[in-house]
Design a protein around this motif. Structure first.
Motif, short mmCIF file in Angstrom:
data_model
loop_
_atom_site.label_atom_id
_atom_site.label_comp_id
_atom_site.label_asym_id
_atom_site.label_seq_id
_atom_site.Cartn_x
_atom_site.Cartn_y
_atom_site.Cartn_z
N VAL A 296 8.84 -9.78 6.43
CA VAL A 296 8.60 -9.22 7.76
C VAL A 296 7.53 -8.14 7.60
O VAL A 296 7.60 -7.32 6.69
CB VAL A 296 9.91 -8.63 8.35
N VAL A 297 6.58 -8.12 8.51
CA VAL A 297 5.48 -7.16 8.46
C VAL A 297 6.00 -5.79 8.85
O VAL A 297 6.64 -5.61 9.88
CB VAL A 297 4.33 -7.57 9.40
N GLY A 298 5.72 -4.80 8.00
CA GLY A 298 6.15 -3.43 8.25
C GLY A 298 5.21 -2.71 9.20
O GLY A 298 4.16 -3.22 9.59
N HIS A 299 5.59 -1.49 9.55
CA HIS A 299 4.78 -0.67 10.48
C HIS A 299 3.46 -0.25 9.87
O HIS A 299 2.59 0.26 10.57
CB HIS A 299 5.58 0.55 10.93
N ASP A 300 3.30 -0.45 8.56
CA ASP A 300 2.04 -0.11 7.90
C ASP A 300 1.09 -1.30 7.84
O ASP A 300 0.13 -1.30 7.08
CB ASP A 300 2.30 0.44 6.50
N CYS A 301 1.36 -2.35 8.62
CA CYS A 301 0.52 -3.57 8.70
C CYS A 301 0.50 -4.29 7.36
O CYS A 301 -0.53 -4.86 6.98
CB CYS A 301 -0.90 -3.25 9.13
N ALA A 302 1.59 -4.31 6.64
CA ALA A 302 1.61 -4.93 5.32
C ALA A 302 2.95 -5.59 5.04
O ALA A 302 3.96 -5.26 5.65
CB ALA A 302 1.30 -3.89 4.25
N VAL A 303 2.91 -6.53 4.08
CA VAL A 303 4.13 -7.13 3.55
C VAL A 303 4.24 -6.71 2.09
O VAL A 303 3.23 -6.49 1.42
CB VAL A 303 4.12 -8.67 3.66
N GLU A 304 5.46 -6.57 1.60
CA GLU A 304 5.66 -6.13 0.23
C GLU A 304 6.08 -7.31 -0.63
O GLU A 304 6.97 -8.07 -0.29
CB GLU A 304 6.72 -5.04 0.17
N ILE A 305 5.39 -7.44 -1.77
CA ILE A 305 5.70 -8.47 -2.75
C ILE A 305 5.66 -7.82 -4.13
O ILE A 305 4.63 -7.27 -4.51
CB ILE A 305 4.71 -9.65 -2.68
N ASP A 306 6.76 -7.88 -4.85
CA ASP A 306 6.83 -7.33 -6.21
C ASP A 306 6.34 -5.89 -6.27
O ASP A 306 5.52 -5.54 -7.12
CB ASP A 306 6.04 -8.20 -7.19
N THR A 307 6.76 -5.05 -5.40
CA THR A 307 6.45 -3.62 -5.26
C THR A 307 5.03 -3.34 -4.75
O THR A 307 4.68 -2.19 -4.54
CB THR A 307 6.66 -2.80 -6.57
N ASN A 308 4.21 -4.35 -4.55
CA ASN A 308 2.85 -4.14 -4.02
C ASN A 308 2.81 -4.49 -2.55
O ASN A 308 3.56 -5.35 -2.08
CB ASN A 308 1.85 -5.01 -4.80
N LEU B 231 0.58 -8.41 13.94
CA LEU B 231 1.75 -9.12 13.40
C LEU B 231 2.89 -8.19 12.98
O LEU B 231 3.87 -8.64 12.39
CB LEU B 231 1.32 -9.99 12.22
N ILE B 232 2.78 -6.91 13.29
CA ILE B 232 3.85 -5.96 12.93
C ILE B 232 5.18 -6.47 13.51
O ILE B 232 5.28 -6.80 14.68
CB ILE B 232 3.54 -4.54 13.44
N GLY B 233 6.19 -6.53 12.65
CA GLY B 233 7.52 -6.99 13.07
C GLY B 233 7.71 -8.50 12.99
O GLY B 233 8.84 -8.98 13.12
N GLU B 234 6.66 -9.26 12.76
CA GLU B 234 6.76 -10.72 12.71
C GLU B 234 7.20 -11.19 11.32
O GLU B 234 6.93 -10.54 10.31
CB GLU B 234 5.41 -11.37 13.05
N ARG B 235 7.83 -12.34 11.27
CA ARG B 235 8.25 -12.96 10.01
C ARG B 235 7.13 -13.89 9.55
O ARG B 235 6.67 -14.74 10.31
CB ARG B 235 9.53 -13.74 10.22
N LEU B 236 6.68 -13.72 8.29
CA LEU B 236 5.58 -14.49 7.73
C LEU B 236 6.02 -15.22 6.47
O LEU B 236 6.98 -14.83 5.81
CB LEU B 236 4.40 -13.57 7.38
N VAL B 237 5.30 -16.29 6.13
CA VAL B 237 5.54 -17.02 4.89
C VAL B 237 4.44 -16.64 3.91
O VAL B 237 3.26 -16.68 4.23
CB VAL B 237 5.53 -18.55 5.14
N VAL B 238 4.85 -16.23 2.72
CA VAL B 238 3.92 -15.78 1.68
C VAL B 238 4.00 -16.75 0.51
O VAL B 238 5.09 -17.04 0.02
CB VAL B 238 4.28 -14.35 1.20
N THR B 239 2.84 -17.24 0.07
CA THR B 239 2.77 -18.10 -1.11
C THR B 239 2.00 -17.36 -2.19
O THR B 239 0.88 -16.92 -1.96
CB THR B 239 2.06 -19.43 -0.78
N VAL B 240 2.62 -17.24 -3.35
CA VAL B 240 1.99 -16.58 -4.50
C VAL B 240 1.74 -17.66 -5.54
O VAL B 240 2.68 -18.27 -6.06
CB VAL B 240 2.89 -15.47 -5.08
N ALA B 241 0.45 -17.92 -5.83
CA ALA B 241 0.09 -18.95 -6.81
C ALA B 241 -1.34 -18.73 -7.27
O ALA B 241 -2.19 -18.28 -6.50
CB ALA B 241 0.23 -20.34 -6.19
#
Length: 135
Positions: A30-42, A50-60
């Motif tokens: 879910v996008v935070g109020h800082d306009c970002a998503v968190e993955i592995d502490t980053n 998109l703040i507040g929206e649910r997104l799909v993240v692919t790491v590859a």
């Protein structure tokens, strides 16, 4: 097909020390109020709408790809450190305060910086009488 060599214990090891397969992870964030998503502490930026929206993240393959529904909304190089913030400045266009303090000139002129604090409209005794006691 990957080529393998046998080691002394007769186990197969990938040639060249690299695995023959790619690692892929798919996450939901879910996008935070800082306009970002968190993955592995980053944190990785996405468009501010998109703040507040649910997104799909692919790491590859060293990339972080972020989708909203069927639309890809961001692609970032995967951060190699921890607690880093990876930002695409175009994601923050039109965000209030992006380029410093948010103040319109008319508002700043209407509020004098050295005005005394407002005084009470009534003596404190009247307020104490209404609430039934003193402080």
């Amino acid at each position: 097909m990957a080529r393998f060599a046998r080691d002394e214990a007769h186990r197969l090891k990938p040639l060249g020390g690299q695995p023959s397969f790619g690692s892929l992870r798919e996450l939901t964030r879910v996008v935070g109020h800082d306009c970002a998503v968190e993955i592995d502490t980053n944190s990785y930026s996405v468009p501010w709408r998109l703040i507040g929206e649910r997104l799909v993240v692919t790491v590859a393959a060293g990339e972080v790809r972020i989708r909203h529904g069927l639309h890809q909304v961001a692609v970032h190089k995967q951060a190699e450190g921890r607690r880093l913030r990876i930002i695409d400045s175009s994601h923050l266009d039109a965000v209030a305060g992006r380029n410093g303090a948010v103040r319109r000139a008319e508002i700043a002129a209407a509020v004098p910086g050295s005005s005394p604090p407002p005084s009470l409209l009534r003596p404190l005794a009247e307020y104490e009488a209404v609430i039934g006691g003193s402080f």
